[in-house]
Design an enzyme around this catalytic site. Structure first.
Site, PDB file in Angstrom:
ATOM      1  CG  ASP A  83      18.956 -47.021 -39.194  1.00  0.00           C
ATOM      2  OD1 ASP A  83      18.403 -48.116 -39.001  1.00  0.00           O
ATOM      3  OD2 ASP A  83      19.009 -46.107 -38.338  1.00  0.00           O
ATOM      4  CG  HIS A 105      19.517 -47.600 -35.290  1.00  0.00           C
ATOM      5  ND1 HIS A 105      18.349 -47.000 -35.690  1.00  0.00           N
ATOM      6  CD2 HIS A 105      19.330 -47.931 -33.988  1.00  0.00           C
ATOM      7  CE1 HIS A 105      17.508 -46.960 -34.672  1.00  0.00           C
ATOM      8  NE2 HIS A 105      18.069 -47.514 -33.631  1.00  0.00           N
TER       9      HIS A 105
END
Ligand code: XUL
Ligand code: CO
Length: 437
Positions: free
Chosen positions: A102, A99
């Protein structure tokens, strides 16, 4: 750069090995059904659980430090890159998924976040080239922040929709930059809590609007990979719009999105929906929409998404049976959307967990081919439907039968219909005898 972990490259040592840091079944170059294990399984590391999740739960703080020696936020995210690539390299994992949130610190604003992403992405790219590791899929986290508390694309607030669109645009740019073959939408907050405050039909229309914009944008930038929707019920909203594979299939049909979208099936999401993993995969197989898999498992005694590493070999066997029968992966793979338990709080545990998951899927692959080669299950199923190969059954399938002709036929039967036994217990014993032979 020095290694971060005092852990060796993990090799295949075979089923007799007692070495915890070795594969017992995953032999990447072993050829099964014309492809190597690595080509069949296309293992992927997930960035969020592996490099970010620190064991925090609603009752307590983290139990493992994931700063990997970094001090300030940017430094920490740089170290995550090095840590992740060292892990993948040592485990022989050739793909990863992320993501946006992240891989870089969010900072104070959207533009801060994008600047931080622009600092980290080149480091990821350099490590990908160094180790020959590829991006399976990217995605945007449009669910963690308060701005998305009522949804992202399905928020009643247009600004939230726009903010999500900005995140998706950037995440697509990064996915293209890193050569990703997939882009995922998991509808984190795309659902609702009560109809008392919700225009459900409008929200779902808006969800489709964002997906269409994403496809138009990505294609205009040359993205040739697949878009995936990842179904999940219950969590985090009470009514998630992408409840399960069949629901998503209906959505994709309704909004004419089937040209660009396939599904990303997660095992633990299937079980939360009251289905088996293989049921969700079968829906995909039967409808030509198998895209990718988030490989994990839940717990029969718990009703939430525990995201455990997959070790149940019956599950991996039935899953691989469906995946192989669907023709295998093209742009997708087996992404370990899984985390070690809060109490398994060492880096070594992360290696051991991936080894366990990779071995479980290697066994699943071996077993799936054994079942296919044995042929008894398939033969039984074929014979079970044989009445549709000729006579009145063939008329039904051909479309030549009518309600009247079937009524005449049924009236002419001299005896009642006598279906045969489904022989479930026998078939389960066949599976056992094949698996354990
Ligand atoms: C949440 C989940 C996500 C998706 C990507 O349950 O599975 O991590 O895989 O957003
Ligand atoms: Co997932």
């Amino acid at each position: 750069m020095n290694e971060l972990f005092n852990i060796p490259v993990i090799n295949y040592e075979g089923p007799e090995s007692k070495n915890p840091l070795a594969f017992k079944y995953y032999d990447k170059d072993r050829v099964i059904g014309g492809k190597t294990m690595a080509e069949h399984l296309r293992f992927s590391m997930c960035y969020w659980h592996t490099l970010c999740a620190d064991g925090t739960d609603m009752f307590g703080i983290g139990t493992i430090d994931k700063s990997f020696g970094g001090a300030d936020p940017l430094e920490i995210y740089k170290q995550k890159v090095y840590a992740g690539f060292e892990m993948m390299h040592k485990l022989g994992i050739e793909y990863f998924c992320f993501h946006d949130r992240d891989i870089a610190p969010e900072g104070e604003s959207l533009s801060d976040f994008q600047k931080n992403l622009d600092i980290i992405v080149p480091i990821i790219k350099e490590q990908m080239e160094k180790y020959g590791i590829k991006l399976l899929w990217g995605t945007a986290n449009c669910f963690s922040r308060a701005r998305y508390m009522h949804g992202a694309a399905t928020s009643p607030y247009a600004d939230a929709f726009a903010y999500a669109a900005a995140q998706v645009k950037k995440a697509i740019d990064i996915t293209i930059e890193l050569g990703g073959t997939g882009y995922v939408f998991w509808g984190g907050r795309e659902g609702y809590e009560t109809l008392l405050n919700t225009k459900m039909g409008f929200e779902i229309d808006n969800y489709a609007r964002l997906l269409k914009m994403a496809v138009a944008y990505a294609r205009s930038k040359g993205f040739t990979g697949d878009f995936f929707i990842e179904p999940k019920p219950k969590e985090p909203t009470k009514h998630q719009y992408d409840f399960d594979a069949a629901t998503v299939l209906g959505f994709l049909h309704k909004y004419d999105l089937l040209r660009d979208f396939k599904l990303n099936i997660e095992a633990n999401h299937a079980t939360l929906a009251g289905h088996t993993f293989e049921h969700e995969l079968r829906i995909c197989r039967d409808n030509g929409i198998l895209g990718s898999v988030d490989a994990n498992q839940g717990d029969n005694h718990l009703g939430w998404d525990t995201d455990q590493f997959p070790t149940n070999v019956y599950d991996t066997t039935y899953a691989m049976y469906e995946i192989v029968k669907a023709g295998g992966f093209t742009n997708g793979g087996l992404n370990f959307d899984a985390k070690t338990r809060r109490g398994s709080n060492t880096i070594e545990d992360i290696f051991l967990a991936h080894i366990a998951g990779m071995d479980a899927f290697a066994l699943g692959l071996i077993n799936a081919y054994k079942l296919i080669e044995d042929g008894r299950i398939e033969e039984f199923v074929e014979n079970r439907y044989a009445s549709y190969n000729s006579g009145i059954g063939l008329d039904i399938v051909n479309g030549t039968a009518t309600l009247e002709s079937l009524s005449d036929y049924a009236l002419s039967l001299s005896d009642d219909v006598k279906p045969e036994s489904g022989r479930q217990e026998y078939l389960e014993s066949v599976v056992n005898s094949v698996i354990f032979s």
